[in-house]
Design a protein around this motif. Sequence first.
Motif, PDB file in Angstrom:
ATOM      1  N   ASN A  14       6.153  -1.368  72.748  1.00  0.00           N
ATOM      2  CA  ASN A  14       5.233  -0.679  72.053  1.00  0.00           C
ATOM      3  C   ASN A  14       6.128   0.385  70.858  1.00  0.00           C
ATOM      4  O   ASN A  14       7.417   0.140  71.110  1.00  0.00           O
ATOM      5  CB  ASN A  14       4.451   0.120  72.907  1.00  0.00           C
ATOM      6  CG  ASN A  14       2.975   0.691  72.161  1.00  0.00           C
ATOM      7  OD1 ASN A  14       3.039   0.704  70.910  1.00  0.00           O
ATOM      8  ND2 ASN A  14       1.994   0.825  72.911  1.00  0.00           N
ATOM      9  N   VAL A  15       5.303   0.584  69.963  1.00  0.00           N
ATOM     10  CA  VAL A  15       6.063   1.760  68.911  1.00  0.00           C
ATOM     11  C   VAL A  15       6.772   2.804  69.746  1.00  0.00           C
ATOM     12  O   VAL A  15       6.431   3.315  70.927  1.00  0.00           O
ATOM     13  CB  VAL A  15       5.177   2.034  67.822  1.00  0.00           C
ATOM     14  CG1 VAL A  15       4.544   0.783  66.977  1.00  0.00           C
ATOM     15  CG2 VAL A  15       3.983   2.888  68.592  1.00  0.00           C
ATOM     16  N   PRO A  16       7.860   3.399  69.218  1.00  0.00           N
ATOM     17  CA  PRO A  16       8.514   4.265  69.700  1.00  0.00           C
ATOM     18  C   PRO A  16       7.505   5.663  70.240  1.00  0.00           C
ATOM     19  O   PRO A  16       7.834   6.453  70.956  1.00  0.00           O
ATOM     20  CB  PRO A  16       9.739   4.681  69.109  1.00  0.00           C
ATOM     21  CG  PRO A  16       9.526   4.013  67.731  1.00  0.00           C
ATOM     22  CD  PRO A  16       8.553   2.836  68.053  1.00  0.00           C
ATOM     23  N   GLY A  17       6.696   5.992  69.178  1.00  0.00           N
ATOM     24  CA  GLY A  17       5.934   6.782  69.153  1.00  0.00           C
ATOM     25  C   GLY A  17       5.011   7.022  70.576  1.00  0.00           C
ATOM     26  O   GLY A  17       4.365   8.060  70.804  1.00  0.00           O
ATOM     27  N   PHE A  18       4.899   5.973  70.901  1.00  0.00           N
ATOM     28  CA  PHE A  18       4.043   6.086  72.335  1.00  0.00           C
ATOM     29  C   PHE A  18       4.885   6.727  73.312  1.00  0.00           C
ATOM     30  O   PHE A  18       4.313   7.300  74.442  1.00  0.00           O
ATOM     31  CB  PHE A  18       3.843   4.419  72.846  1.00  0.00           C
ATOM     32  CG  PHE A  18       2.778   4.177  73.778  1.00  0.00           C
ATOM     33  CD1 PHE A  18       1.658   4.391  73.557  1.00  0.00           C
ATOM     34  CD2 PHE A  18       3.282   3.814  75.236  1.00  0.00           C
ATOM     35  CE1 PHE A  18       0.492   4.182  74.586  1.00  0.00           C
ATOM     36  CE2 PHE A  18       2.267   3.547  76.182  1.00  0.00           C
ATOM     37  CZ  PHE A  18       0.860   3.853  75.824  1.00  0.00           C
ATOM     38  N   ALA A  19       6.107   7.157  73.271  1.00  0.00           N
ATOM     39  CA  ALA A  19       6.911   7.919  74.137  1.00  0.00           C
ATOM     40  C   ALA A  19       6.569   9.379  73.934  1.00  0.00           C
ATOM     41  O   ALA A  19       6.968  10.354  74.561  1.00  0.00           O
ATOM     42  CB  ALA A  19       8.133   7.609  74.216  1.00  0.00           C
ATOM     43  N   GLU A  28       0.235   7.440  80.313  1.00  0.00           N
ATOM     44  CA  GLU A  28       0.074   7.509  81.796  1.00  0.00           C
ATOM     45  C   GLU A  28      -1.069   6.664  82.258  1.00  0.00           C
ATOM     46  O   GLU A  28      -0.943   6.347  83.491  1.00  0.00           O
ATOM     47  CB  GLU A  28      -0.126   9.283  82.123  1.00  0.00           C
ATOM     48  CG  GLU A  28       1.064  10.113  81.962  1.00  0.00           C
ATOM     49  CD  GLU A  28       2.317   9.642  82.433  1.00  0.00           C
ATOM     50  OE1 GLU A  28       2.209   9.305  83.641  1.00  0.00           O
ATOM     51  OE2 GLU A  28       3.314   9.618  81.787  1.00  0.00           O
ATOM     52  N   ALA A  29      -2.135   6.748  81.505  1.00  0.00           N
ATOM     53  CA  ALA A  29      -3.219   5.526  81.985  1.00  0.00           C
ATOM     54  C   ALA A  29      -2.570   4.389  82.193  1.00  0.00           C
ATOM     55  O   ALA A  29      -3.022   3.539  83.049  1.00  0.00           O
ATOM     56  CB  ALA A  29      -4.272   5.624  81.147  1.00  0.00           C
ATOM     57  N   ALA A  66       4.863  13.152  73.472  1.00  0.00           N
ATOM     58  CA  ALA A  66       3.685  13.696  74.092  1.00  0.00           C
ATOM     59  C   ALA A  66       2.372  13.652  73.850  1.00  0.00           C
ATOM     60  O   ALA A  66       1.393  13.787  74.739  1.00  0.00           O
ATOM     61  CB  ALA A  66       3.958  15.338  74.120  1.00  0.00           C
ATOM     62  N   ARG A  67       2.100  13.356  72.512  1.00  0.00           N
ATOM     63  CA  ARG A  67       0.585  13.086  72.182  1.00  0.00           C
ATOM     64  C   ARG A  67       0.056  11.940  72.628  1.00  0.00           C
ATOM     65  O   ARG A  67      -1.186  11.769  72.585  1.00  0.00           O
ATOM     66  CB  ARG A  67       0.578  13.282  70.552  1.00  0.00           C
ATOM     67  CG  ARG A  67       1.122  12.277  69.765  1.00  0.00           C
ATOM     68  CD  ARG A  67       1.125  12.306  68.377  1.00  0.00           C
ATOM     69  NE  ARG A  67       1.928  11.468  67.777  1.00  0.00           N
ATOM     70  CZ  ARG A  67       1.411  10.574  66.599  1.00  0.00           C
ATOM     71  NH1 ARG A  67       0.269  10.641  66.117  1.00  0.00           N
ATOM     72  NH2 ARG A  67       2.145   9.724  66.127  1.00  0.00           N
ATOM     73  N   PHE A  68       0.881  11.154  73.061  1.00  0.00           N
ATOM     74  CA  PHE A  68       0.415  10.027  73.777  1.00  0.00           C
ATOM     75  C   PHE A  68       0.576  10.005  75.309  1.00  0.00           C
ATOM     76  O   PHE A  68       0.503   8.871  76.165  1.00  0.00           O
ATOM     77  CB  PHE A  68       1.268   8.760  73.324  1.00  0.00           C
ATOM     78  CG  PHE A  68       0.845   8.474  71.728  1.00  0.00           C
ATOM     79  CD1 PHE A  68      -0.546   7.890  71.481  1.00  0.00           C
ATOM     80  CD2 PHE A  68       1.697   8.735  70.720  1.00  0.00           C
ATOM     81  CE1 PHE A  68      -0.846   7.546  69.948  1.00  0.00           C
ATOM     82  CE2 PHE A  68       1.489   8.327  69.528  1.00  0.00           C
ATOM     83  CZ  PHE A  68       0.136   7.880  69.272  1.00  0.00           C
TER      84      PHE A  68
END
Length: 170
Positions: A6-11, A20-21, A13-15
């Motif tokens: 996935n894109v690095p932004g997935f790491a 976690e789901a 906090a806003r995701f």
Amino acid sequence: AFLVENVPGFAQARFNVPREAFLAAAEGLGYTPGTALLRATDFGVPQNRRRWFCVGFRSLRAMNRFRWPAPTPGRPVTVREALAGFAGVVAPVSPRVEERMADRSWIIARKHPPASLDEPSRTVTANWSRGGYYGLVDTDHGLKRFTPFAMSLLQGFPAGFDWSPVAPTV
């Protein structure tokens, strides 16, 4: 086992909630997941493609034996080095693109300036028209665009890769 990218932004906090789901769903299916942020340039691929990865194994023993790859020693491969010795890696751009790039008014010029031959490429995507990297490069002979063949080399595909079953124009 599974591998997800996935894109690095997935790491970020806003995701946290969707990430976690996802991890909880993997665990609920009997997998032990592990995650890492990796950059293609760290592994000899001449593009700055950073991605979040998740692997999952059904046994804790297998997960404990798994090791993320170690970075390739040395400096990143540049576009010039990756494309050296190959013909047909750049093509002319249209006069309209050249004109728009020159005055920097075009959105592509601001968001996706031409690549430099002397550093790794930006992330190469399959869809140039939807916000992906447009394949423009500032060469020793002016503004050009990468050919599909060059884009495949920058993604790490070998020069002899057989594209005929999927993309006859590459």
